[in-house]
Scaffold this active site. Sequence first.
Site, PDB file in Angstrom:
ATOM      1  N   ASP A 103       0.764  -1.248   0.057  1.00  0.00           N
ATOM      2  CA  ASP A 103      -0.042   0.206   0.017  1.00  0.00           C
ATOM      3  C   ASP A 103       0.965   1.071  -0.043  1.00  0.00           C
ATOM      4  O   ASP A 103       1.596   1.598   0.986  1.00  0.00           O
ATOM      5  CB  ASP A 103      -0.759   0.121   1.272  1.00  0.00           C
ATOM      6  CG  ASP A 103      -2.334   0.561   1.035  1.00  0.00           C
ATOM      7  OD1 ASP A 103      -2.045   1.748   0.333  1.00  0.00           O
ATOM      8  OD2 ASP A 103      -3.048   0.321   1.604  1.00  0.00           O
ATOM      9  N   ASP A 199      -2.692   4.607  -2.612  1.00  0.00           N
ATOM     10  CA  ASP A 199      -3.854   5.237  -1.781  1.00  0.00           C
ATOM     11  C   ASP A 199      -4.165   6.830  -2.229  1.00  0.00           C
ATOM     12  O   ASP A 199      -3.352   7.528  -2.952  1.00  0.00           O
ATOM     13  CB  ASP A 199      -2.903   5.769  -0.355  1.00  0.00           C
ATOM     14  CG  ASP A 199      -3.910   5.894   0.808  1.00  0.00           C
ATOM     15  OD1 ASP A 199      -4.872   5.194   1.064  1.00  0.00           O
ATOM     16  OD2 ASP A 199      -3.777   7.008   1.386  1.00  0.00           O
ATOM     17  N   GLU A 263      -6.689   3.460  -5.639  1.00  0.00           N
ATOM     18  CA  GLU A 263      -7.872   3.861  -4.903  1.00  0.00           C
ATOM     19  C   GLU A 263      -8.294   5.047  -5.488  1.00  0.00           C
ATOM     20  O   GLU A 263      -8.087   6.225  -5.061  1.00  0.00           O
ATOM     21  CB  GLU A 263      -7.476   4.033  -3.350  1.00  0.00           C
ATOM     22  CG  GLU A 263      -8.786   4.169  -2.481  1.00  0.00           C
ATOM     23  CD  GLU A 263      -8.639   4.829  -1.206  1.00  0.00           C
ATOM     24  OE1 GLU A 263      -9.529   4.807  -0.472  1.00  0.00           O
ATOM     25  OE2 GLU A 263      -7.551   5.757  -1.109  1.00  0.00           O
ATOM     26  N   HIS A 326     -11.039  -2.125   4.784  1.00  0.00           N
ATOM     27  CA  HIS A 326     -10.792  -1.453   5.878  1.00  0.00           C
ATOM     28  C   HIS A 326     -11.185  -0.201   6.119  1.00  0.00           C
ATOM     29  O   HIS A 326     -11.136   0.339   7.373  1.00  0.00           O
ATOM     30  CB  HIS A 326      -9.242  -1.471   6.052  1.00  0.00           C
ATOM     31  CG  HIS A 326      -8.687  -0.579   4.996  1.00  0.00           C
ATOM     32  ND1 HIS A 326      -8.761  -0.606   3.570  1.00  0.00           N
ATOM     33  CD2 HIS A 326      -7.993   0.822   5.236  1.00  0.00           C
ATOM     34  CE1 HIS A 326      -8.125   0.383   3.171  1.00  0.00           C
ATOM     35  NE2 HIS A 326      -7.814   1.215   4.134  1.00  0.00           N
ATOM     36  N   ASP A 327     -11.980   0.194   5.399  1.00  0.00           N
ATOM     37  CA  ASP A 327     -12.741   1.452   5.435  1.00  0.00           C
ATOM     38  C   ASP A 327     -14.242   1.533   5.660  1.00  0.00           C
ATOM     39  O   ASP A 327     -15.004   2.531   5.837  1.00  0.00           O
ATOM     40  CB  ASP A 327     -12.497   2.650   4.292  1.00  0.00           C
ATOM     41  CG  ASP A 327     -11.010   3.125   4.305  1.00  0.00           C
ATOM     42  OD1 ASP A 327     -10.381   2.942   5.319  1.00  0.00           O
ATOM     43  OD2 ASP A 327     -10.401   3.023   3.290  1.00  0.00           O
TER      44      ASP A 327
HETATM   45  C1  GLC Z   1      -7.351   6.080   2.074  1.00  0.00           C
HETATM   46  C2  GLC Z   1      -7.231   4.850   3.240  1.00  0.00           C
HETATM   47  C3  GLC Z   1      -7.727   5.234   4.527  1.00  0.00           C
HETATM   48  C4  GLC Z   1      -6.963   6.282   4.778  1.00  0.00           C
HETATM   49  C5  GLC Z   1      -6.813   7.523   3.868  1.00  0.00           C
HETATM   50  C6  GLC Z   1      -5.905   8.403   4.327  1.00  0.00           C
HETATM   51  O1  GLC Z   1      -8.553   6.462   1.811  1.00  0.00           O
HETATM   52  O2  GLC Z   1      -8.112   3.749   2.616  1.00  0.00           O
HETATM   53  O3  GLC Z   1      -7.707   4.214   5.241  1.00  0.00           O
HETATM   54  O4  GLC Z   1      -7.321   6.871   6.191  1.00  0.00           O
HETATM   55  O5  GLC Z   1      -6.549   7.023   2.596  1.00  0.00           O
HETATM   56  O6  GLC Z   1      -4.578   7.983   4.016  1.00  0.00           O
END
Ligand code: GLC
Length: 527
Positions: A103, A199, A263, A326-327
């Site tokens: 990641d 990310d 993402e 995870h979100d």
């Molecule tokens: C992404 C991740 C999340 C994180 C955010 C800031 O959305 O999936 O878990 O808090 O980025 O890095």
Amino acid sequence: MYMLEQEFVWWKHGVVYQIYPRSYKDTTGNGVGDLQGVIEKLDYIASLGVSAIWLNPFFASPMVDFGYDISDYYMVDPLFGNNTDLLLLITEAHKRGLKIILDMVLNHTSDQHPWFTEARSSKDNPKRDWYVWRDKPNNWESIFGGSAWEKCPFTGEYYYHAFLSEQPDLNLRNPEVVEEIKKIFRHYMEMGVDGFRLDAVNTYYEDAAWRNNPELKEGSDLSSHSVAGQRRVYNYDHYLNYSLLDDLREVTDEYPNRLILGEVGREGKDEHAWKKYYGSCNRRLDLVFNFDLLYGELSGGRFGKTLKAWESLQYCSWPSYALSSHDQIRAISRVIPDQDACPWGNRGKLLAVFLMTVRGTPFVYYGEELGMPEYKGLTDEQIQDPWSIRNNYTVPTRDGCRTPMIWDDSKHAGFSLGSPWLPVHETYKEINAAAQQEDQASMLEFYKELIQLRNGTPALHKGDLEIIIDEGDFLQYRRIADGEVYLVSLNFSAAERTVEDTGKVVLSSDRSVEGIEAYGFEIWKLD
Ligand code: GLC
């Protein structure tokens, strides 16, 4: 074991398993999972039939956002082990035919990263321009709440942070920063890493003229590109995002067979927006992470709608599908919101059949293969998620989907000998990996059977998709490859349905009934 065909491309045709390392397996007794824990569980992971593991960040970090605030990109955080553990993990994973996806948080670092501590120290520090500074804030809001600008006590200027103030945005317009990122990529690819999950891709660049975002008009779609009552016109989906991805593509292509997965958030996304992130014929990102089914209640109609939207992309933009992450709230608890635990009936399995039979790369979030539910009702004292805490718990916590993996029925579900950082879901006595391995009718054994079927059937992992029926509560599609046709029927309703075709049933929720029972499914190989 089935034989995979020559052209089986791991990130395209295989299944990706997502691990939140904090919660997978703790080998030190400190209540937090670690890399040695993942190594210990590699045989289990391989037994699922998946092709790759995506690990959420484990780099050095003050852990304000649990690793999404990196203070050293080249170091494993001591909480998770050390760099030797990472090397061993890569080697041991590869021995089992598993690829490793890291990641990569490139939008921001931790405010404790030496680059930032240097940058903030004075306006003429050589690292100053590595971050985004302004003498006065504009109206941009942070995704995690409050202004996106924080005043620096040393220089009086403001720095920009799309997320927490402890996560200052990197200035990706600075070529030195981009060179450094390329260095990080090369470093990990040299080490044997097979790909990167990028990310927060939407937030890489901001408007150079710092124009204020417009207010969100009353009645307009709140989910569309908005944060705290404003439309993120000037700090979201900036056109330069695509050019950085092109650079990352180029560096990734220096090494064979590597993946970049982005993402790309859900807000205001449509086919048009996804396509830009894919670039023409996947020449930008290999995969855009699909958010469509990660939110809200999962009624039948949503599956057909999502499928149609992603099928409408040109054929060379390979889709991805995920139900949990995870979100977000775990899918099993959204499809059966009133039911917290076993038995799931068919509905959990119905989700899995959709995920494993559509055209695109499936992502399985750890515990999903067990039907592990969302942990509901965490108390304010138990909540760890900064997004929720900083907003006085008005934002739902993301901790409910991050609770420890349930390995067996021993204390703390076999996750840790210490005190877990988040409580273990109380259903672990019945729902756990060890018990399900012994039960042919379990969710776990079903997942394995399904993934095996997918891996061994070209029509399912690489074939074309043709939607036959999309009635909201009943979805039917064909998968076609190498002269073989498979028919998938998914019954999202409480009424029985029939299938009109001729062929052989290869998987079914209940082979003893004539039609497809409520919330049932069938996969046929057609004559
Ligand atoms: C992404 C991740 C999340 C994180 C955010 C800031 O959305 O999936 O878990 O808090 O980025 O890095």
